[in-house]
Each structure stands twice: as C-alpha cells, then as structure tokens.
Design a protein around this motif. Structure first.
Motif, mmCIF file in Angstrom:
data_model
loop_
_atom_site.group_PDB
_atom_site.id
_atom_site.type_symbol
_atom_site.label_atom_id
_atom_site.label_comp_id
_atom_site.label_asym_id
_atom_site.label_seq_id
_atom_site.Cartn_x
_atom_site.Cartn_y
_atom_site.Cartn_z
ATOM 1 N N ARG A 67 -62.477 7.805 -7.197
ATOM 2 C CA ARG A 67 -61.619 6.883 -7.966
ATOM 3 C C ARG A 67 -61.101 5.758 -7.072
ATOM 4 N N ASP A 68 -60.729 6.100 -5.856
ATOM 5 C CA ASP A 68 -60.264 5.079 -4.923
ATOM 6 C C ASP A 68 -61.352 4.039 -4.661
ATOM 7 N N LEU A 69 -62.573 4.496 -4.475
ATOM 8 C CA LEU A 69 -63.682 3.568 -4.229
ATOM 9 C C LEU A 69 -63.932 2.659 -5.426
ATOM 10 N N THR A 70 -63.840 3.202 -6.634
ATOM 11 C CA THR A 70 -64.110 2.384 -7.825
ATOM 12 C C THR A 70 -63.158 1.205 -7.919
ATOM 13 N N GLN A 71 -61.989 1.357 -7.336
ATOM 14 C CA GLN A 71 -60.986 0.297 -7.431
ATOM 15 C C GLN A 71 -60.868 -0.554 -6.172
ATOM 16 N N ASN A 72 -61.204 0.007 -5.019
ATOM 17 C CA ASN A 72 -60.828 -0.670 -3.786
ATOM 18 C C ASN A 72 -61.959 -1.079 -2.855
ATOM 19 N N ASP A 73 -63.180 -0.610 -3.064
ATOM 20 C CA ASP A 73 -64.236 -1.003 -2.135
ATOM 21 C C ASP A 73 -64.574 -2.481 -2.330
ATOM 22 N N VAL A 74 -64.890 -3.148 -1.239
ATOM 23 C CA VAL A 74 -65.199 -4.573 -1.301
ATOM 24 C C VAL A 74 -66.563 -4.854 -1.929
ATOM 25 N N SER A 75 -67.434 -3.862 -1.946
ATOM 26 C CA SER A 75 -68.782 -4.046 -2.478
ATOM 27 C C SER A 75 -68.861 -3.640 -3.952
ATOM 28 N N ARG A 76 -69.371 -4.545 -4.753
ATOM 29 C CA ARG A 76 -69.566 -4.246 -6.175
ATOM 30 C C ARG A 76 -70.529 -3.075 -6.349
ATOM 31 N N ASP A 77 -71.565 -3.012 -5.501
ATOM 32 C CA ASP A 77 -72.532 -1.919 -5.579
ATOM 33 C C ASP A 77 -71.879 -0.570 -5.290
ATOM 34 N N VAL A 78 -71.002 -0.532 -4.323
ATOM 35 C CA VAL A 78 -70.314 0.716 -3.985
ATOM 36 C C VAL A 78 -69.369 1.101 -5.117
ATOM 37 N N ARG A 79 -68.658 0.136 -5.673
ATOM 38 C CA ARG A 79 -67.753 0.438 -6.791
ATOM 39 C C ARG A 79 -68.534 1.002 -7.976
ATOM 40 N N ALA A 80 -69.692 0.414 -8.261
ATOM 41 C CA ALA A 80 -70.521 0.900 -9.371
ATOM 42 C C ALA A 80 -71.055 2.305 -9.082
ATOM 43 N N ALA A 81 -71.537 2.521 -7.876
ATOM 44 C CA ALA A 81 -72.053 3.843 -7.506
ATOM 45 C C ALA A 81 -70.950 4.890 -7.573
ATOM 46 N N ALA A 82 -69.763 4.539 -7.124
ATOM 47 C CA ALA A 82 -68.642 5.482 -7.171
ATOM 48 C C ALA A 82 -68.281 5.824 -8.609
ATOM 49 N N SER A 83 -68.334 4.841 -9.476
ATOM 50 C CA SER A 83 -68.053 5.084 -10.896
ATOM 51 C C SER A 83 -69.089 6.026 -11.503
ATOM 52 N N GLU A 84 -70.356 5.787 -11.212
ATOM 53 C CA GLU A 84 -71.415 6.664 -11.713
ATOM 54 C C GLU A 84 -71.302 8.060 -11.111
ATOM 55 N N ALA A 85 -70.994 8.129 -9.826
ATOM 56 C CA ALA A 85 -70.846 9.423 -9.162
ATOM 57 C C ALA A 85 -69.657 10.188 -9.744
ATOM 58 N N LEU A 86 -68.590 9.488 -10.069
ATOM 59 C CA LEU A 86 -67.431 10.131 -10.672
ATOM 60 C C LEU A 86 -67.791 10.720 -12.032
ATOM 61 N N MET A 87 -68.573 9.992 -12.816
ATOM 62 C CA MET A 87 -69.030 10.532 -14.095
ATOM 63 C C MET A 87 -69.879 11.778 -13.885
ATOM 64 N N ALA A 88 -70.729 11.756 -12.873
ATOM 65 C CA ALA A 88 -71.568 12.920 -12.573
ATOM 66 C C ALA A 88 -70.712 14.121 -12.193
ATOM 67 N N VAL A 89 -69.681 13.899 -11.395
ATOM 68 C CA VAL A 89 -68.782 14.989 -11.009
ATOM 69 C C VAL A 89 -68.117 15.573 -12.252
ATOM 70 N N GLU A 90 -67.663 14.712 -13.138
ATOM 71 C CA GLU A 90 -67.010 15.188 -14.352
ATOM 72 C C GLU A 90 -67.976 16.016 -15.199
ATOM 73 N N ILE A 91 -69.221 15.591 -15.295
ATOM 74 C CA ILE A 91 -70.221 16.355 -16.053
ATOM 75 C C ILE A 91 -70.502 17.691 -15.374
ATOM 76 N N LEU A 92 -70.723 17.646 -14.063
ATOM 77 C CA LEU A 92 -71.037 18.863 -13.328
ATOM 78 C C LEU A 92 -69.904 19.877 -13.370
ATOM 79 N N THR A 93 -68.689 19.406 -13.237
ATOM 80 C CA THR A 93 -67.565 20.351 -13.227
ATOM 81 C C THR A 93 -67.240 20.869 -14.619
ATOM 82 N N SER A 94 -67.497 20.077 -15.646
ATOM 83 C CA SER A 94 -67.230 20.560 -17.009
ATOM 84 C C SER A 94 -68.321 21.522 -17.475
ATOM 85 N N ALA A 95 -69.521 21.394 -16.925
ATOM 86 C CA ALA A 95 -70.629 22.274 -17.309
ATOM 87 C C ALA A 95 -70.689 23.535 -16.478
ATOM 88 N N ALA A 96 -69.933 23.571 -15.396
ATOM 89 C CA ALA A 96 -69.970 24.737 -14.506
ATOM 90 C C ALA A 96 -69.358 25.957 -15.180
#
Length: 96
Positions: free
Chosen positions: A65-94
């Motif tokens: 979440r910190d990366l999605t808001q604070n990283d200087v790179s748009r690519d990193v912010r986007a990847a962090a957002s996608e990774a956060l969604m993946a974590v939410e899916i993985l943890t809810s399906a566990a």
C-alpha cells in the motif's frame, strides 16, 4: 543494493534466486531491502516476491500500500497495486 555495482537485471535475478531458497520470513526482509533499490525494475520484482512468496506475512499489505502511493515510478506503483490485489486474492482463498 545498487552500491554493489551490479546491473539491475543481475540484482533482480539474485533477488529471485535468493527469495526462492530462503524461508518466507527471510524473503520478506530481502524483498523489503530491494524496495529501496534505485532501479524500478528491481522494485517491481520485489513487489511480486512480496505478493507471491510472502503473502501470509501481515507486513506485506502495508508495504505494498505504501508503494502504491509513494514510489516515484509509475511502473512500481502499478505493480504494487496489482501485487496487493494478488495478496488479497491469495489470502482470501487460503484455507483457514
């Protein structure tokens, strides 16, 4: 990580190899350090190591979440957002 002078691709490869061979708690620490790398490709790789290799660690969500808001790179912010969604899916399906 950049202080060692290795090319970003080499640092990213080392990050992947290391995260695959150490326990999840150590992978988190390694990925967290990689989030400080000067090259965005390494930081993007670290987001996915956090999401896929450390999704059970309660610190991962806050880091991403910190990366999605604070990283200087748009690519990193986007990847962090996608990774956060993946974590939410993985943890809810566990299984609980």
């Amino acid at each position: 990580m950049a202080r060692f002078g290795a090319a970003p691709a080499l640092r990213l490869g080392a990050l992947r190899e290391l995260s695959a061979t150490v326990p999840e708690t150590d992978s988190y620490e390694v990925a967290e350090r990689a989030l400080q790398d000067e090259h965005p490709d390494v930081r993007v790789g670290a987001t996915w190591i956090l999401a896929l290799g450390c999704s059970k660690d309660p610190r991962v969500g806050a880091s991403l979440r910190d990366l999605t808001q604070n990283d200087v790179s748009r690519d990193v912010r986007a990847a962090a957002s996608e990774a956060l969604m993946a974590v939410e899916i993985l943890t809810s399906a566990a299984p609980t």
